[in-house]
Design a protein around this motif. Structure first.
Motif, PDB file in Angstrom:
ATOM      1  N   UNK A 161     -34.580 -39.778 -29.220  1.00 35.13           N
ATOM      2  CA  UNK A 161     -33.716 -38.649 -28.871  1.00 35.13           C
ATOM      3  C   UNK A 161     -33.235 -37.923 -30.125  1.00 35.13           C
ATOM      4  N   UNK A 162     -32.859 -38.690 -31.163  1.00 35.62           N
ATOM      5  CA  UNK A 162     -32.383 -38.069 -32.394  1.00 35.62           C
ATOM      6  C   UNK A 162     -33.460 -37.256 -33.083  1.00 35.62           C
ATOM      7  N   UNK A 163     -34.685 -37.804 -33.129  1.00 32.39           N
ATOM      8  CA  UNK A 163     -35.787 -37.082 -33.765  1.00 32.39           C
ATOM      9  C   UNK A 163     -36.125 -35.818 -32.989  1.00 32.39           C
ATOM     10  N   UNK A 164     -36.180 -35.915 -31.665  1.00 34.53           N
ATOM     11  CA  UNK A 164     -36.475 -34.745 -30.832  1.00 34.53           C
ATOM     12  C   UNK A 164     -35.380 -33.704 -30.975  1.00 34.53           C
ATOM     13  N   UNK A 184     -43.646 -25.839 -39.143  1.00 36.24           N
ATOM     14  CA  UNK A 184     -43.357 -25.400 -37.778  1.00 36.24           C
ATOM     15  C   UNK A 184     -44.313 -26.061 -36.783  1.00 36.24           C
ATOM     16  N   UNK A 185     -45.571 -26.189 -37.171  1.00 36.66           N
ATOM     17  CA  UNK A 185     -46.555 -26.848 -36.315  1.00 36.66           C
ATOM     18  C   UNK A 185     -46.139 -28.286 -36.018  1.00 36.66           C
ATOM     19  N   UNK A 186     -45.716 -29.020 -37.052  1.00 30.63           N
ATOM     20  CA  UNK A 186     -45.344 -30.422 -36.848  1.00 30.63           C
ATOM     21  C   UNK A 186     -44.053 -30.550 -36.043  1.00 30.63           C
ATOM     22  N   UNK A 187     -43.117 -29.636 -36.256  1.00 28.71           N
ATOM     23  CA  UNK A 187     -41.913 -29.649 -35.426  1.00 28.71           C
ATOM     24  C   UNK A 187     -42.266 -29.425 -33.959  1.00 28.71           C
ATOM     25  N   UNK A 188     -43.232 -28.541 -33.715  1.00 32.63           N
ATOM     26  CA  UNK A 188     -43.594 -28.217 -32.336  1.00 32.63           C
ATOM     27  C   UNK A 188     -44.306 -29.367 -31.633  1.00 32.63           C
ATOM     28  N   UNK A 189     -44.875 -30.296 -32.396  1.00 27.66           N
ATOM     29  CA  UNK A 189     -45.555 -31.442 -31.770  1.00 27.66           C
ATOM     30  C   UNK A 189     -44.581 -32.519 -31.321  1.00 27.66           C
ATOM     31  N   UNK A 190     -43.356 -32.463 -31.820  1.00 24.39           N
ATOM     32  CA  UNK A 190     -42.457 -33.615 -31.711  1.00 24.39           C
ATOM     33  C   UNK A 190     -42.075 -33.942 -30.277  1.00 24.39           C
ATOM     34  N   UNK A 191     -41.671 -32.952 -29.498  1.00 32.38           N
ATOM     35  CA  UNK A 191     -41.187 -33.232 -28.147  1.00 32.38           C
ATOM     36  C   UNK A 191     -42.241 -33.922 -27.286  1.00 32.38           C
ATOM     37  N   UNK A 235     -45.045 -35.403 -28.254  1.00 33.63           N
ATOM     38  CA  UNK A 235     -45.594 -36.578 -28.917  1.00 33.63           C
ATOM     39  C   UNK A 235     -44.643 -37.763 -28.808  1.00 33.63           C
ATOM     40  N   UNK A 236     -43.370 -37.547 -29.105  1.00 34.35           N
ATOM     41  CA  UNK A 236     -42.430 -38.666 -29.052  1.00 34.35           C
ATOM     42  C   UNK A 236     -42.146 -39.112 -27.621  1.00 34.35           C
ATOM     43  N   UNK A 237     -42.180 -38.189 -26.687  1.00 40.24           N
ATOM     44  CA  UNK A 237     -42.045 -38.615 -25.294  1.00 40.24           C
ATOM     45  C   UNK A 237     -43.216 -39.508 -24.897  1.00 40.24           C
ATOM     46  N   UNK A 238     -44.403 -39.148 -25.355  1.00 39.77           N
ATOM     47  CA  UNK A 238     -45.583 -39.962 -25.064  1.00 39.77           C
ATOM     48  C   UNK A 238     -45.470 -41.338 -25.705  1.00 39.77           C
ATOM     49  N   UNK A 239     -45.040 -41.371 -26.970  1.00 36.73           N
ATOM     50  CA  UNK A 239     -44.866 -42.663 -27.642  1.00 36.73           C
ATOM     51  C   UNK A 239     -43.802 -43.501 -26.942  1.00 36.73           C
ATOM     52  N   UNK A 240     -42.721 -42.879 -26.561  1.00 34.09           N
ATOM     53  CA  UNK A 240     -41.642 -43.601 -25.891  1.00 34.09           C
ATOM     54  C   UNK A 240     -42.134 -44.224 -24.595  1.00 34.09           C
ATOM     55  N   UNK A 241     -42.895 -43.438 -23.828  1.00 35.78           N
ATOM     56  CA  UNK A 241     -43.391 -43.978 -22.558  1.00 35.78           C
ATOM     57  C   UNK A 241     -44.405 -45.091 -22.780  1.00 35.78           C
ATOM     58  N   UNK A 242     -45.253 -44.946 -23.812  1.00 37.39           N
ATOM     59  CA  UNK A 242     -46.215 -46.004 -24.106  1.00 37.39           C
ATOM     60  C   UNK A 242     -45.506 -47.311 -24.482  1.00 37.39           C
ATOM     61  N   UNK A 243     -44.362 -47.179 -25.141  1.00 38.76           N
ATOM     62  CA  UNK A 243     -43.643 -48.382 -25.562  1.00 38.76           C
ATOM     63  C   UNK A 243     -42.800 -48.946 -24.438  1.00 38.76           C
ATOM     64  N   UNK A 282     -35.341 -31.773 -21.656  1.00 45.12           N
ATOM     65  CA  UNK A 282     -34.078 -31.036 -21.500  1.00 45.12           C
ATOM     66  C   UNK A 282     -33.250 -31.126 -22.774  1.00 45.12           C
ATOM     67  N   UNK A 283     -33.217 -32.307 -23.394  1.00 50.57           N
ATOM     68  CA  UNK A 283     -32.490 -32.478 -24.650  1.00 50.57           C
ATOM     69  C   UNK A 283     -33.072 -31.574 -25.737  1.00 50.57           C
ATOM     70  N   UNK A 284     -34.381 -31.483 -25.785  1.00 47.47           N
ATOM     71  CA  UNK A 284     -35.041 -30.635 -26.769  1.00 47.47           C
ATOM     72  C   UNK A 284     -34.607 -29.177 -26.623  1.00 47.47           C
TER      73      UNK A 284
END
Length: 684
Positions: free
Chosen positions: A20-23, A128-135, A137-145, A156-158
């Motif tokens: 959440x903090x990174x997003x 900017x490209x890497x910032x745009x991947x974050x939401x 990508x991290x949601x996907x990682x979170x769900x995988x974990x 919504x937080x994003x």
């Protein structure tokens, strides 16, 4: 305490914090960089609002690229995807700080859209490209974990973080910090984000599960079919519709009704806010309520298209935009797929947003002669509504579509009524319109504002009109100079309009107009005769006036007029300390700098007063309120013009001494500079 109780999986609220903090930080920086970089380059391209819409195309397109990256690299597997992303984060640090190089300044003959897109790519492209991947990508990682937890609320937080950045910049940051300071601060914050994101990525490798597309795994025993092509097209269409409405309403309000500073912030805030509500919880999108509201507001907006009254039109259009975005994004939220297809879902959302931005910011100016985007957008919105309804409700949707289309077409006809010429380019729409009574008169309009006009008929056509009549600041200044300094003079004017000021030219005088829009030059030459009828030698220089003066040797102007304001919008780079120093370099020691201060929303007088004081010059106001629209002089408009000079004797000339008024200094108003100016301080 048991091992199970102390494991990360037992505390989903705790383990979600790094994600959440990174997003949150990435989304905040994503939207904070937009005004920072846009304000850096805005002076280089004439201060046009089209700079912002072109920048939005870059932001939406890069967001699309980021979401596509998140979707495609999922196929690499968690480990390779994570290592690739960490490597790119490290590489992006080499592109900091985000300060636009002056090498990108245009010389006047370049295609502005392409140059802006290339400039943004070179300056902020990779971060900017890497910032745009974050939401995604991290949601996907979170769900995988933690596969038991659905991560859509992180979206919504994003958007909430993006909304905070958008609203916080003009209120909390811009008033206190310069663009250079903000650029460095953003770059430092981005470095912190890169470290946090890399750490979260590395931690995500722990217990990450490899889920194939459409394949069952031990963690998810039930295979989830891929969304159909029709479903994905529906995602794309709804996202594109919301983006189209955002930019179409923004263009309509800011270009056709009022160029109020920060007005563009409201529609973008509405757009982001609808994402926050619809993806936070199902309670916020009550489908029947918003469909009913949209059925009323869509035709109402279409009916109000010809209205030029700011308060009622803005209220209805902003309210309608909110309902439209809630409908589009609410329907998307109802169609959320299984998290296995999360990155594909976000890819379609970003693709739709990019398509909407390209259609309005790039395609529309190329194919539409005027601001007809909102007419077309409302028809498409009503069509989208009818297609989302079923059964007997579709008949209601078709009725809404019919009424909306009727009023939208009627609004386009009203916009074009009695228009002789309508031309559009990157800098806006210019129209000419003839008025037959009580005396034939042709006016030039930029948006909803008249930018000069001409009486028709051989005996009247070189008569000064509109904001430049004999009793205006310009008229009185030329009268005073004709008496005290009858020798030939050199005059520079930033902003051409219809070329009315050329009517004051005498034999031996030299008038140089600086105009950024090729369409304005064409119309001033073809539709009006001031340029060719003037007794002075007249030349027109294509390009931004300030940049043209920066490249030129000192011109020793007797008068330098600053009159390049499109509608009520103010190109801020023309009223800064650096701009004033440039003007002083190009006028004679006792020359006069004239600022057009006529504006419904901005009080330019204290800004110019402060600039004049810094260079040892006196600034006075000449207000003119002729009896326009009543009797034979309806072609003259009320106007405020500021005269800045060291020549106190000139201000005592008969034509000026009784009409000039001093300007009150505002002690707490900071001097506007290229790096630091805030419009909130001078709003009327």
């Amino acid at each position: 305490m048991s091992v199970a109780a102390s494991s990360p999986e037992a505390h989903p609220r705790f383990v979600v914090l790094p994600y959440a903090g990174t997003i949150f930080l990435s989304a905040f920086l994503l939207f904070l960089v937009q005004p920072i970089i846009a304000k850096q380059i805005l002076p280089w391209f004439g201060g046009s609002s089209a700079v912002w819409t072109t920048a939005l195309v870059f932001f939406q397109s890069t967001l699309l690229a980021g979401y596509a990256y998140a979707d495609l690299t999922t196929r690499l597997g968690v480990r390779r995807q994570t290592l690739l992303h960490i490597g790119l984060l490290v590489l992006s640090l080499a592109t900091l700080p985000i300060l636009a190089s002056t090498d990108w300044k245009p010389r006047g003959d370049e295609e502005p859209i392409v140059r802006i897109l290339l400039l943004l790519t070179a300056t902020i492209g990779l971060p900017y490209f890497l910032l745009s991947t974050t939401t995604p990508l991290l949601q996907s990682w979170y769900w995988r974990r933690f596969s038991a937890v659905v991560p859509y609320r992180l979206f919504a937080l994003s958007n909430f973080a993006s909304l905070l950045a958008l609203l916080g910049f003009p209120v909390l940051l811009e008033p206190w910090f310069g663009l250079i300071e903000l650029g460095w601060a953003w770059s430092i914050a981005y470095g912190a984000f890169a470290l946090l994101c890399a750490a979260t990525a590395w931690a995500s490798l722990k217990n990450a599960r490899e889920f194939g597309y459409g394949r069952a795994s031990s963690a998810t025993p039930i295979a989830t079919p891929a969304p159909s092509g029709l479903t994905q097209l529906t995602w794309l269409a709804l996202a594109a519709m919301a983006s189209i409405m955002l930019l179409a309403v923004t263009n309509h309000i800011t270009q056709n009704i009022a160029s109020v500073p920060f007005l563009w912030v409201l529609p973008l805030s509405i757009y982001l806010g609808s994402f926050v509500l619809t993806f936070d919880h199902p309670r916020w999108y009550q489908r029947a309520v918003f469909i009913a509201a949209l059925s009323v507001l869509a035709p109402t907006m279409a009916w109000l298209i010809p209205s030029l009254e700011l308060k009622p039109a803005a209220s209805v259009f902003f309210g309608g935009l909110f309902v439209a975005c809630m409908f589009c994004h609410g329907e998307l939220a109802l169609m959320k797929p299984d998290p296995r297809w999360l990155t594909r879902f976000y890819l379609m959302l970003s693709l739709g947003g990019a398509i909407g931005a390209v259609l309005i910011a790039i395609i529309a100016p190329l194919v539409l002669p005027g601001y007809f985007e909102v007419n077309i957008a409302l028809i498409l919105l009503a069509l989208t509504l009818s297609l989302r309804l079923r059964g007997a409700w579709r008949l209601i949707g078709l009725a809404v579509f019919t009424v909306t289309a009727f009023f939208s077409v009627q609004g386009a006809q009203e916009y074009s009524r009695n228009v002789r010429v309508m031309e559009r380019d990157f800098y806006g729409v210019v129209r000419t319109r003839d008025q037959p009574d009580p005396a034939p008169y042709r006016s030039m309009l930029h948006g909803g504002i008249v930018h000069g006009g001409q009486l028709l008929g051989d005996e009247f056509r070189n008569q000064p009109s509109d904001y430049f009549g004999p009793s205006s600041g310009y008229g009185r200044l030329f009268e005073a100079l004709n008496t005290s300094q009858p020798q030939p003079r050199r005059v520079g004017i930033i902003g051409l309009g219809a070329g009315v000021l050329a009517s004051y030219g005498r034999t031996g005088d030299e008038f140089t107009f600086y105009e950024i829009s090729p369409r304005v030059i064409d119309i001033a030459s073809d539709e009006f005769t001031f340029l060719r009828d003037s007794a002075a030698k007249v030349q027109v220089v294509l390009g931004d006036g300030r940049l043209s003066l920066e490249r030129a040797a000192p011109q020793a102007y007797d008068i330098l007029a600053i009159d390049a304001f499109a509608g009520d919008s103010i190109p801020m780079h023309l009223i800064t300390r650096e701009a004033m120093a440039l003007y002083v370099r190009h006028v004679k020691p006792n020359g006069v700098i004239v600022f057009q201060a006529t504006n419904r929303y901005i009080d330019l007088m204290p800004v110019v007063k402060r600039l004049a004081s810094e260079v040892g010059m006196q600034a006075v106001l000449v207000s003119d309120v002729p009896g326009f629209k009543t009797g034979p002089e309806y072609w003259l408009s009320p106007t405020d013009q500021i005269l800045v000079t060291r020549d106190k004797a000139l201000l005592q000339a008969d034509s000026l001494r009784y009409v000039v008024t001093p300007i009150e200094d505002r002690a707490r108003l900071p001097t506007f500079t290229d790096a630091h100016h805030n419009m909130f301080r001078v709003l009327k």
